[in-house]
Design an enzyme around this catalytic site. Structure first.
Site, mmCIF file in Angstrom:
data_model
loop_
_atom_site.group_PDB
_atom_site.id
_atom_site.type_symbol
_atom_site.label_atom_id
_atom_site.label_comp_id
_atom_site.label_asym_id
_atom_site.label_seq_id
_atom_site.Cartn_x
_atom_site.Cartn_y
_atom_site.Cartn_z
ATOM 1 N N GLU A 90 0.718 -1.183 -0.143
ATOM 2 C CA GLU A 90 0.093 -0.077 -0.076
ATOM 3 C C GLU A 90 0.931 1.342 0.122
ATOM 4 O O GLU A 90 0.460 2.141 -0.558
ATOM 5 C CB GLU A 90 -0.920 -0.093 1.262
ATOM 6 N N ARG A 123 13.599 -27.037 -3.330
ATOM 7 C CA ARG A 123 14.443 -26.405 -2.185
ATOM 8 C C ARG A 123 14.325 -25.098 -2.323
ATOM 9 O O ARG A 123 14.229 -24.205 -1.084
ATOM 10 C CB ARG A 123 16.009 -27.108 -2.174
ATOM 11 N N GLU A 125 13.257 -34.219 3.414
ATOM 12 C CA GLU A 125 14.043 -34.868 2.363
ATOM 13 C C GLU A 125 14.431 -36.442 3.025
ATOM 14 O O GLU A 125 14.991 -37.083 2.229
ATOM 15 C CB GLU A 125 15.050 -34.378 1.464
#
Length: 364
Positions: A58, A191, A301
């Protein structure tokens, strides 16, 4: 909440979405926000949140306005903020001071410090305020931020590469390469889109991964090593490369103080948790990562035990199964079991010979 918005309103809100996306990677853990000022059917100013700690959308829109914004309509994909618990000043008083006639937002801010209060202040100032324009698209844009506010933890994605018969390696403790180069590039993009990557001590010992973004464009995530007993070798790549200061070891209070000191002296960060018998409570870890480290999104992972724990505790939001056209016959399963009842298949991606199945966790 008004629903009869015009086509022009929708066009302007989609412009806000497009502007907001320009801040991707740079504003986290803040949401992506864009703003458009319109007067007499003409765009007179635009802005977006460019980087964390920088001016909000804004503010930029008003700074870029080509004429007096009094009487204009301000479009913004997220409710203007009204709290002072941050580095930048609140936007609601600025909007009121500019004497705009109308404010249209896609989503109410889920942050409890705001959550409708900004809209109420503007209404009390005599501004016509309308919310809910393209709300689903707005929520999708800031899925991670909305989850952070609701759950007070990072958005968690589990990434599992496995054979067609469900194994992640032929032998426990040794790496088995399964996926194609195209799938590897896909993982590197994952990633880059997450603020941190997490693996366990077993994955460090078996694979000695770098956990870096080498085959995609984007920032390097934090690298988190979950190791309650602190058994990983200090010679591991993640402790000795140029990103070691972005490596964080998550361990227990019973871990060897000398080893902790060695890691910290080398530049590696260490977070300790009470745990039980060297096992860490994932919910406590996730809460700390959000509240203390402001890590908004986490890519998990490996390995098997960590996948199993995240699934059993339902502490994840997205599951990506990358399946390679390989049959191992036996080996180390990706996880102990998987109850698909709480999974909803959202998308299928073809990655060369491999297939990525993207699931979302169903709400309870």
């Amino acid at each position: 909440m008004k629903t009869n918005f015009s086509k022009f309103d929708e066009q302007m809100m989609r412009r806000c979405f497009a502007l907001a996306r320009r801040g991707r990677f740079k504003v986290r853990p803040n949401p992506m926000v864009g703003a458009v000022l319109v007067k007499d059917g003409r765009v007179i100013g635009e802005g977006y949140h460019r980087y964390f700690g920088g001016p909000h959308a804004e503010v930029e829109a008003f700074q870029n306005a080509t004429e007096d914004p009094a009487g204009a309509t301000l479009y913004c994909n997220l409710e203007p903020c009204c709290h002072t618990n941050k580095k930048t000043p609140p936007c609601t008083p600025l909007v009121i001071s500019k004497k705009v006639a109308r404010v249209v937002v896609a989503n109410i801010d889920p942050n409890p410090d705001v959550s409708g209060k900004g809209l109420q202040q503007m209404r009390e100032a005599g501004i016509q305020v309308e919310a809910g324009l393209l709300a689903e698209e707005g929520a999708e844009l800031n899925t991670v931020f909305f989850l952070n506010m609701k759950a007070q933890r990072p958005f968690v994605t589990l990434k599992i590469a496995r054979s067609l018969d469900g194994f992640i390696s032929k032998t426990k403790g040794k790496q088995t390469w399964l996926t194609s180069e195209k799938a590897v590039r896909f993982v590197h993009r994952l990633r880059a889109t997450h603020q941190a990557v997490l693996v366990g001590a077993g994955t460090i010992e078996a694979d000695d991964p770098q956990l870096t973004v080498r085959k995609a464009r984007g920032p390097q995530p934090y690298r988190l090593i979950l190791d309650g007993q602190l058994r990983v070798s200090l010679s591991a790549s993640v402790f000795n490369d140029r990103f070691k200061e972005q490596t964080i070891v998550l361990t227990s209070t019973v871990a060897a103080p000398q080893k902790i000191e060695q890691l910290m002296q080398s530049g590696v960060q260490v977070l300790q948790f009470a745990g039980r018998n060297g096992r860490l409570a994932l919910n406590e870890v996730l809460t700390a990562l959000w509240q203390k480290q402001k890590i908004a999104s986490l890519l998990v992972e490996g390995g098997q035990q960590i996948f199993t724990d995240f699934l059993n505790d339902r502490l994840f939001d997205e599951l990506i199964l990358i399946e390679a056209p390989v049959l191992l016959g036996n080996g180390l399963p990706a996880f102990e079991r998987l109850t698909r009842q709480f999974l909803q298949l959202k998308e299928i991606k073809h990655l060369g010979p491999d297939v990525a199945l993207i699931y979302h966790k169903k709400e309870k």
